[in-house]
Design an enzyme around this catalytic site. Structure first.
Site, PDB file in Angstrom:
ATOM      1  N   HIS A 484      17.534 -23.496  -0.300  1.00 45.47           N
ATOM      2  CA  HIS A 484      17.394 -24.931  -0.574  1.00 45.47           C
ATOM      3  C   HIS A 484      17.912 -25.696   0.641  1.00 45.47           C
ATOM      4  CE1 HIS A 484      17.890 -23.897  -5.111  1.00 45.47           C
ATOM      5  NE2 HIS A 484      16.618 -24.120  -4.855  1.00 45.47           N
ATOM      6  N   THR A 703      22.212 -24.737   2.076  1.00 43.34           N
ATOM      7  CA  THR A 703      23.015 -25.011   0.882  1.00 43.34           C
ATOM      8  C   THR A 703      23.763 -23.754   0.438  1.00 43.34           C
ATOM      9  OG1 THR A 703      21.054 -24.547  -0.441  1.00 43.34           O
ATOM     10  CG2 THR A 703      21.551 -26.867  -0.016  1.00 43.34           C
ATOM     11  N   TRP A 704      23.692 -22.689   1.221  1.00 46.32           N
ATOM     12  CA  TRP A 704      24.262 -21.377   0.878  1.00 46.32           C
ATOM     13  C   TRP A 704      23.510 -20.770  -0.304  1.00 46.32           C
ATOM     14  CZ3 TRP A 704      30.336 -22.007   0.808  1.00 46.32           C
ATOM     15  CH2 TRP A 704      30.733 -22.881   1.799  1.00 46.32           C
ATOM     16  N   HIS A 705      22.258 -21.169  -0.511  1.00 47.08           N
ATOM     17  CA  HIS A 705      21.483 -20.720  -1.669  1.00 47.08           C
ATOM     18  C   HIS A 705      20.424 -19.694  -1.263  1.00 47.08           C
ATOM     19  CE1 HIS A 705      22.417 -24.780  -3.897  1.00 47.08           C
ATOM     20  NE2 HIS A 705      23.490 -24.031  -3.669  1.00 47.08           N
ATOM     21  N   SER A 706      20.789 -18.723  -0.443  1.00 47.62           N
ATOM     22  CA  SER A 706      19.852 -17.676  -0.033  1.00 47.62           C
ATOM     23  C   SER A 706      19.341 -16.932  -1.261  1.00 47.62           C
ATOM     24  CB  SER A 706      20.546 -16.709   0.924  1.00 47.62           C
ATOM     25  OG  SER A 706      20.959 -17.369   2.101  1.00 47.62           O
TER      26      SER A 706
END
Length: 783
Positions: A484, A703-706
């Site tokens: 994201h 967003t660190w949303h890998s």
């Protein structure tokens, strides 16, 4: 150090003199405001123990509190604490009677040997049952920590199955979990509950996170982005022309608890359409709702039938809310047509704002997976079947000649070795541990593909190029990376220092003092309001034919899907030293719910030293639809900001460089909101839109949303696992982390990772035929 829990060491201190720390879990002191003026008198009888020093400590919630009103004689130590029980609860923790009890740590100096010390600890635990004012009892001492005296610098953990070196007798277990991140902690905990005879080993490449201040105190989370952080992994990616020639760095969790131990703690669930879009039996929204409820204890005002109230993870507002910022965001959004929702996390609500909850307990402590699932069991001494090995990297999975996973190869993380040369070579001795029943890889969307590929499972061409023998040709491994992607914009406000968390980052706050005083501001992530946004049809038309084509195909007839998620954070994430004044600057965060761009993450060689080929793929989609989402979100959020009572200007360095004379020019300072007409809008020219486009490319981040690098789908659709999370083409190998979702979710992904952990555990328990062991309820690890 406040909140410090020493990591297990490799040797024991000498026997001549030790400090013994005895932790009591679930003493069961109830929160009783009505006892506010009543002293709490407890009596402990300890024989075979030399008198302790005059200064004793009550350690709890990361605090060391000195109690001066202790008095005792040689045989009976009476403890009189003259402050009210409610003050104790406020200072230490808040708990729910019968579930979460306090953990008392009595520090005494003992001249006896190790065995007598342990015997003394057991006797002391039994005596606690007789304490007046203690409603429930302690079964046993669950954790004895021997700390060396001042003339010995080492320390060790006793009777706690958390290791930095695997015991000699633990060369084979039933289940290996490669990765102690969010989902891995959930799976390990649930398997341990299901059967006390099932031997489980979790291998985590990072450190034990227990009691770390930067973990347990929510307001300190921006410190986890510091390059010096020991609990964050920083993934270097390819240079990208779409990102103004930048090479983004993508952080991910690098400690027990994974991302949940260092992320922003935002409680958001995916939409109903998200889970249904996975199109996988057993994984629809209706089938997953029980697991969403199982994981949480919800303290909010949302729909009661959509939330859980008895799970390990607390969801609350924490101990601090910046009401002025929260109200400003909600009211400004309403003026633009976005109403306030009573429950934006019920799977169905959308296109609205919510006063957000977070993964923070009512006591102000982070609710990470390690502290809420794993540590309670490690410390209870009731789960001798559960073992955790920290500071060790899993290199690859081992297979027998029938392609069944039967173990892993691991090595010490060179980050935790004294020789800096190892950081360059990644050379350490490799060791093996074997699994009788199952290997679960849970290293996250960035790490799991590498373990599979080094094991010979992946795209054959990529493996051959990396010099790795092919075990199973599975082209989906490491493909279709998603995130994201985020754009951050900073605004000047009239908020006070105590209304933001900036003081913890720029050095204005005395951190040790604030922790010692249990400052309520420590119990917030600075995000009090957020929304899921969709554009109007007029706005869709204005974004051009390519955008409209994508909108009509994927969003127009799917009102459950947000286009962007917008949030206000009372924190400035840039360089505080260059700010021109002492005003409080905060951040507007805009990120894509369903990016079209795709990337990849692959190994380039067989060792941990070989660089990772990581391409985020951000803004590479056809028609530039992703960047247009950010342009639209920037305009919407700016309209909101210029209507907020807290608005005092825009930080020019973080905003687009609009051409001279632009009607959309940056307003650096203002005396208050500058947009008073709800129907008026900022005017943007075509040149202004180009300026926004350029600035988005310059600042776009993670967003660190890998997510999605080993997706759950048929292998002909580049799938890696099936509905039971079994890796295609091999046996005995499971995946359980954010690498498996086949499609993205319109939410922060922490909740989805918790969900995957719970669902995966349920699948594995059934496949292994477990459930015969009696499940006991434990209080969660106290912080």
């Amino acid at each position: 150090m406040s909140g410090y829990c020493p990591a297990p060491s490799r040797s024991r201190p000498p026997p001549h003199r030790r400090t013994v720390a005895i932790d009591f879990l679930s003493c069961g002191l109830s929160y009783r405001p009505d006892l506010g003026s009543t002293p709490c008198i407890l009596s402990i009888k300890c024989h075979n123990l030399a008198p302790p020093s005059r200064s004793m400590c009550l350690r709890y919630s990361g605090l060391d509190r000195e109690l001066s009103d202790w008095f005792f004689d040689r045989r009976e130590y009476r403890v009189k604490y003259q402050r009210a029980l409610d003050r104790i609860a406020d200072a230490l923790d808040m708990w729910r009677p019968g579930r979460d009890g306090p953990r008392l740590v009595a520090i005494v100096k003992c001249r006896a040997g190790v065995h007598r010390s342990v015997a003394m600890a057991e006797k002391l635990a039994k005596e606690v049952k007789r304490w007046k004012g203690v409603r429930s009892t302690v079964d046993s001492v669950h954790h004895v920590r021997f700390c060396a005296s001042k003339d010995y610098t080492d320390s060790c953990e006793f009777a706690m199955p958390l290791h930095t070196k695997l015991p000699e007798d633990l060369k084979e277990v039933d289940v290996i979990i490669a990765g102690g991140g969010l989902a891995g902690c959930v799976v390990a905990s649930r398997l341990a509950e299901a059967d006390r005879d099932l031997v489980i080993l979790v291998i985590e490449q990072g450190p034990n996170n227990y009691g770390m201040p930067d973990v347990v105190h929510p307001a300190l989370y921006p410190r986890n982005l510091f390059p010096s952080s020991n609990i964050t992994l920083f993934w270097q990616t390819r240079e990208s022309p779409q990102l103004a020639g930048r090479s983004p760095i993508v952080p991910s969790g690098g400690t027990l608890g994974g991302g949940s131990a260092m992320n922003w703690m935002v409680y958001t669930r995916g939409q109903r359409s998200d889970f249904d879009s996975w199109n996988t039996e057993g994984w629809s929204a209706d089938e997953l709702l029980p697991f969403l409820k199982k994981l949480e204890t919800y303290h909010g005002k949302g729909d009661k039938d959509r939330h859980g109230f008895d799970g390990p993870v607390n969801v609350s507002k924490g101990t601090h809310t910046c009401s002025r910022a929260e109200n400003a965001f909600v009211e400004a959004a309403a003026k633009l047509g976005y109403p306030e929702s009573h429950d934006l996390q019920n799977l169905d609500e959308n296109n609205a704002i919510e006063r957000y909850y977070r993964y923070v307990g009512p006591n102000g402590r982070r609710q990470d997976a390690a502290h809420r699932y794993l540590h309670p069991k490690l410390q209870s001494r009731e789960y001798p079947n559960l073992h955790v090995l920290v500071e060790k990297q899993v290199l690859k999975v081992l297979f027998d000649d029938k392609k069944r996973a039967n173990g892993v190869v691991y090595q010490t993380n060179p980050k935790w070795l004294a020789n800096p040369e190892y950081l360059a070579t990644a050379y350490t001795a490799q060791r093996q541990v074997h699994a009788r029943k199952m290997v679960v890889v849970s290293a996250g969307a960035n790490g799991t593909p590498g373990i599979l590929e080094r094991s010979g499972v992946g795209d054959a061409q990529i493996l051959k190029k990396a010099g790795i023998d092919v075990l199973e040709d599975l082209p989906g491994v490491g493909a279709d990376y998603q995130d994201h992607h985020l754009s951050l914009w900073s605004y000047r406000t009239n908020l006070t220092p105590q209304e933001t968390i900036n003081g913890y980052q720029d050095g204005r706050f005395n951190l040790e003092e604030r922790i010692r005083n249990n400052d309520e501001l420590l119990g917030t992530n600075g995000m009090d309001a957020q929304g899921k946004f969709r554009p109007t049809e007029t706005e869709v038309e204005a974004l051009g034919p390519e955008f409209k084509k994508a909108w009509d195909r994927d969003f127009k007839d799917a009102p459950n899907r947000p286009l962007m998620i917008l949030a206000l954070y009372t924190c400035y994430y840039g360089d505080h030293s260059v700010l021109s004044d002492d005003a409080e600057y905060v951040s507007q965060a805009n990120w894509t719910a369903y990016p079209y761009s795709r990337g990849h993450v692959h190994v380039t060689g067989p060792s941990m030293h070989d660089p990772v080929d990581f391409d985020t793929g951000w803004l590479t989609d056809a028609g530039d639809v992703d960047v247009k989402k950010h342009i639209w979100a920037y305009k919407v959020s700016r309209e909101m900001w210029r209507r907020m009572p807290i608005f005092r200007g825009e930080l020019a360095a973080t905003h687009p460089r609009f051409p001279e004379g632009s009607k959309a020019a940056v307003i650096e300072k203002a005396d208050g909101p500058v947009m008073t007409d709800d129907n008026a809008r900022i005017e943007y020219s075509a040149e202004d839109d180009k300026a926004i486009d350029q600035r988005v490319r310059e600042v776009l981040s993670t967003t660190w949303h890998s997510l999605g690098t080993c997706k759950m789908a048929p292998r002909e659709r580049k799938g890696v696992v099936d509905k039971n999370l079994s890796v295609h083409g091999v046996n005995g190998l499971k995946l359980a982390d954010l690498s498996v979702p086949p499609e993205n979710v319109g939410a922060n992904t922490g909740n989805t990772a918790f969900l995957i952990g719970e669902k995966a555990a349920d699948i594995f328990v059934k496949e292994l035929g477990l459930g015969g062991g009696k499940e006991r309820r434990l209080s969660q690890a106290r912080l």
